[in-house]
Design an enzyme around this catalytic site. Structure first.
Site, short mmCIF file in Angstrom:
data_model
loop_
_atom_site.label_atom_id
_atom_site.label_comp_id
_atom_site.label_asym_id
_atom_site.label_seq_id
_atom_site.Cartn_x
_atom_site.Cartn_y
_atom_site.Cartn_z
CD GLU A 280 -22.09 -40.18 11.22
OE1 GLU A 280 -21.67 -39.93 12.36
OE2 GLU A 280 -23.05 -40.94 11.02
CG ASP A 369 -2.08 -9.34 9.76
OD1 ASP A 369 -3.28 -9.39 9.44
OD2 ASP A 369 -1.50 -10.29 10.34
NE ARG A 446 -12.46 -10.37 10.13
CZ ARG A 446 -11.16 -10.20 9.94
NH1 ARG A 446 -10.55 -10.80 8.96
NH2 ARG A 446 -10.45 -9.43 10.73
CG ASP A 481 -6.22 -14.98 8.79
OD1 ASP A 481 -6.71 -15.93 9.41
OD2 ASP A 481 -6.19 -13.81 9.23
CB SER A 528 -8.16 -20.54 10.94
OG SER A 528 -9.57 -20.48 10.94
CG ASP A 535 -5.54 -29.08 11.04
OD1 ASP A 535 -4.76 -29.36 10.11
OD2 ASP A 535 -6.46 -28.23 10.91
CD GLU A 615 6.94 -0.68 28.56
OE1 GLU A 615 6.10 -1.17 29.32
OE2 GLU A 615 6.63 0.10 27.62
C1 DGJ Z 1 -7.32 -12.97 11.92
C2 DGJ Z 1 -5.91 -13.26 12.35
O1 DGJ Z 1 -5.89 -14.24 13.32
C3 DGJ Z 1 -5.26 -11.98 12.82
O2 DGJ Z 1 -3.98 -12.23 13.32
C4 DGJ Z 1 -5.22 -11.01 11.68
O3 DGJ Z 1 -4.38 -11.50 10.67
C5 DGJ Z 1 -6.62 -10.77 11.15
N1 DGJ Z 1 -7.29 -11.98 10.84
C6 DGJ Z 1 -6.58 -9.91 9.92
O4 DGJ Z 1 -7.81 -9.77 9.34
#
Ligand code: DGJ
Length: 730
Positions: A280, A369, A446, A481, A528, A535, A615
């Protein structure tokens, strides 16, 4: 099954396999909710009692009838201004600040197939299924505001799924502002209910909470511009006696990824109202003459057999009617992701060596990543500069992709397209592209700002950059992300800022839609900061989501357990990481980390060279095993076999739809000296049959297993985990 209109009683009934949803056009043209629950054949309007209640006013159209009040009667769409003082689902403001709506029924239409919503994710059906699905559209009108309000109901009868959305059409000369919109609002005339919600925080998402709904408004939601880690846009209302396997319960799940809110309360006369919709605060959406506003939809489901059944309904609708694309049912690549092992400190050598190690243990994909672009040596810079850092990668991105492919692995990449760093070339060129309020220093999260995705020029630029990256080589996976909340809402050139957050989401969906169409074979994983945007809206574009930034297998038990109420295992990405764990420092055996990650889309996220020879061998065997078990995990029926918040162990299982096999998993959470034995009781096996556990060769009577359970071995050592694979004997 299906939608029926009883002319005589002016009652709409929506029947699914096991539920009925009923509302009535009252003699004055108001829509009154009658019933939602176990399937019935009768008319529930006898439940309505017309009484003269003090301080409960009577609508203007009634003359000298003090027994009719919207304040007391159950509503199908409670509006502000009707005399109902409970939480409204629909609030409209005129330019002069007046807030009042008076909606009367005009007409209806029942049609085959499920409606879709322009620009928004929504439950869909295939052409073949369209004959079973149905849509009910109810047209309401406020003649003073010249507003048409269409209530949309979608029905998937076999899955016990009903969806609700609302369209608002302004047919008058004056602009109106939508201030509150809850596409789903349910009034339960009688009975006591519990409210089950899923709260959390970054690295600890979707923790289940169960409280009674009483004479107190209980509200969850997110003001963060995203659905958030803090609360998930999903809730359950259940009779107090309901358990996993027994009792009446109802789910609401929002197909939307932005701010949301949901509320539950018992009113002054004992009616329970539960609603879900758009957040809202900050929502003040102008709808001018000739314009139509379309809300996102809420998925509703009812189960009279407890939460397991309710979850099955939601799992099926998400997997079969929300997720799309090549990877909807296709096995997902078992990947190794570079993040936890290297953070932004990646180099060509480190990546190629990770790929080689991955190949050795039988992995399918390397995901590069964060850290591969711009001047991104840490997480303070370069977002928006989506150009490969060739110095770091020791050459072009294309070359790296080719080299990884040569090793025998597919290639995946990370991006955070909605963000911009102030330290970036993009920000130097377009500071106005970041959401920030003129004259104020923006709040950083961040150390980054959010790009204004409500703007077409911004979206087009970012879309082109993503395409350039995806076109630069054989990229088969994109991790999308999103790592902060939105605080400063201001967009250049918009007449009213109260629309920006909603337009932002429409913009995001537009970009994602274009991408899934252009790259149907690229698997997009949503993320995220882990599960901050977990969601049904995102799942329409990204069939899996990084469940949490927390890879500790013990914490993951609570996170994955909570997630399982509303979302199928196929949507949960889960990785094996190092021990001691990066987030908690906890030491766990590799077997436990593997079993915890076999909860969904399986992968690894650590420097594989740190694994011992034994391992590595074990990991290789587990990868092979996962490939054999993947279908059972993603297509089987999922059952919760313990409550990890209360029990000393977490157990869950996947049972094939034909009952031919079952995978039972258990992770010991707490161990005490000389403790009792832990018995795990499987569910969903075929009754009166024999199952063989294939690792031990032992045979078990299925009824005995399901009623008395299977003892976990009595071993010492913290956090052991066990997996039992049962096969039905002929
Ligand atoms: C947040 C993500 O959840 C992580 O897995 C990784 O990708 C970082 N960001 C990278 O900045």
């Amino acid at each position: 099954m299906g939608i029926h209109f009883d002319e005589k009683k002016q009652t709409f009934s929506i029947d699914t396999a096991n539920s009925t949803y009923q509302f009535q056009v009252d003699r004055h043209g108001f829509l009154l909710h009658l019933y939602y629950g176990k399937k019935i054949s009768g008319n529930a309007d006898y439940l309505l009692k017309y009484l003269d209640r003090g301080f409960s006013g009577n609508p203007a159209c009634l003359i000298n009838d003090r027994t009719f009040s919207m304040d007391v009667l159950p509503q199908e769409l409670p509006v502000w201004g009707s005399g109902d003082f409970r939480s409204p689902a629909f609030v409209v403001e005129k330019e002069d600040g007046t807030r009042s709506v008076d909606l009367k029924y005009v007409t209806y239409q029942i049609r085959k197939g499920k409606y879709s919503l322009p620009g928004l994710p929504a439950v869909y059906v295939s052409d073949e299924e369209a004959t079973e699905a149905e849509t009910l559209e109810i047209v309401l009108e406020d003649s003073v505001l010249s507003l048409e309000v269409d209530l949309l109901y979608g029905v998937l009868p076999k899955l016990d799924i009903i969806t609700r959305a609302i369209q608002i059409k302004n047919k008058g000369a004056d602009t109106v502002y939508l201030d509150k919109l809850m596409p789903a609002s349910l009034d339960f005339i009688t009975g006591d209910y519990d409210l089950i919600t899923f709260h959390g925080r970054h690295t600890m998402e979707r923790l289940m909470q169960r409280v009674p709904i009483n004479h107190l408004s209980q509200r969850i939601g997110s003001r963060r511009g995203a659905s958030s880690h803090q609360f998930n846009p999903m809730l359950i209302a259940a009779k107090p006696e309901t358990t996993d396997s027994f009792g009446d319960c109802y789910a609401m799940e929002f197909v939307y990824s932005g701010g949301f809110q949901a509320e539950a309360l018992k009113d002054q006369f004992g009616t329970t109202r539960v609603q879900m919709g758009l957040q809202e605060e900050g929502f003040h959406y102008p709808v001018a003459f000739g314009e139509t506003f379309t809300s996102p939809e809420v998925i509703l489901s009812f189960s009279r057999d407890g939460f397991d059944r309710l979850s099955h309904n939601l799992h099926d609708v998400i997997r079969q009617h929300i997720c799309r694309g090549a990877y909807q049912y296709q096995p997902r690549p078992v990947l190794v992701n570079s993040w936890e092992g290297s953070l932004c400190n990646i180099t060509r050598d480190s990546l190629l060596s990770l790929a080689r190690e991955g190949k050795e243990i039988g992995l399918d994909m390397l995901v590069v990543d964060d850290g591969w672009f711009g001047n991104r040596d840490d997480d303070n810079t370069s977002l928006g500069d989506w150009y490969a850092n060739e110095e770091k990668l020791g050459g072009s991105l294309a070359q790296l992709i080719t080299d990884v492919n040569r090793i025998g692995l597919k290639f995946g990449i990370w991006m955070e397209p909605e963000m911009i760093s102030e330290k970036s070339h993009l920000y130097e060129m377009h500071p106005d592209w970041a959401l920030q309020i003129p004259g104020r220093i923006p709040i950083r999260g961040r150390n980054q700002l959010v790009l204004d995705f409500s703007r077409k020029d911004v979206r087009d630029y970012i879309y082109d950059r993503i395409c350039d990256i995806l076109d630069s080589g054989n990229i088969e996976y994109l991790k999308w992300d999103y790592n902060r909340s939105i605080y400063d809402v201001y967009s250049e050139g918009v007449t009213h800022q109260g629309r920006v957050l909603y337009d932002y989401m429409l913009g995001l969906y537009e970009v994602l839609e274009k991408l899934v169409n252009r790259y149907p074979h690229v698997l997009i994983e949503g993320c995220s900061g882990g599960g901050g945007r977990y969601d049904a809206g995102m799942l329409y574009y990204t069939p899996q989501i990084w469940t949490s930034d927390n890879t500790d297998p013990i914490d993951r038990m609570l996170i994955q357990y909570g997630t399982s109420f509303g979302y199928p295992a196929s949507t949960m990405a889960a990785h094996v990481s190092k021990s001691p764990n990066e987030q908690t420092g906890r030491v766990t055996p590799i077997q436990t980390r593997v079993i915890a990650a076999m909860y969904g889309s399986f992968g690894f996220e650590l420097d594989l060279s740190l694994l011992t020879k034994e391992e590595k061998k074990a990991a290789g065997e587990e990868v092979k095993k996962y490939h054999r078990l993947e279908r059972l995990i993603t297509d089987g029926r999922y059952y919760r076999l313990s409550d990890p918040a209360k029990d000393k162990f977490c157990a869950w299982s996947f049972v094939s739809r034909d009952g031919a096999e079952a995978l039972v998993n258990a992770v010991v959470l707490k161990l005490q000296s000389n403790d009792e034995l832990f018995y795990v009781r499987p569910k969903g096996l075929k009754p009166e049959r024999v199952y063989k556990e294939i690792n031990t060769g032992e045979c078990y009577d299925s009824d005995l297993l399901m009623s008395a359970g299977l003892p976990l071995p009595k071993e010492s050592g913290e956090h052991r985990a066990y997996q039992f694979h049962f096969i039905l004997q002929q």
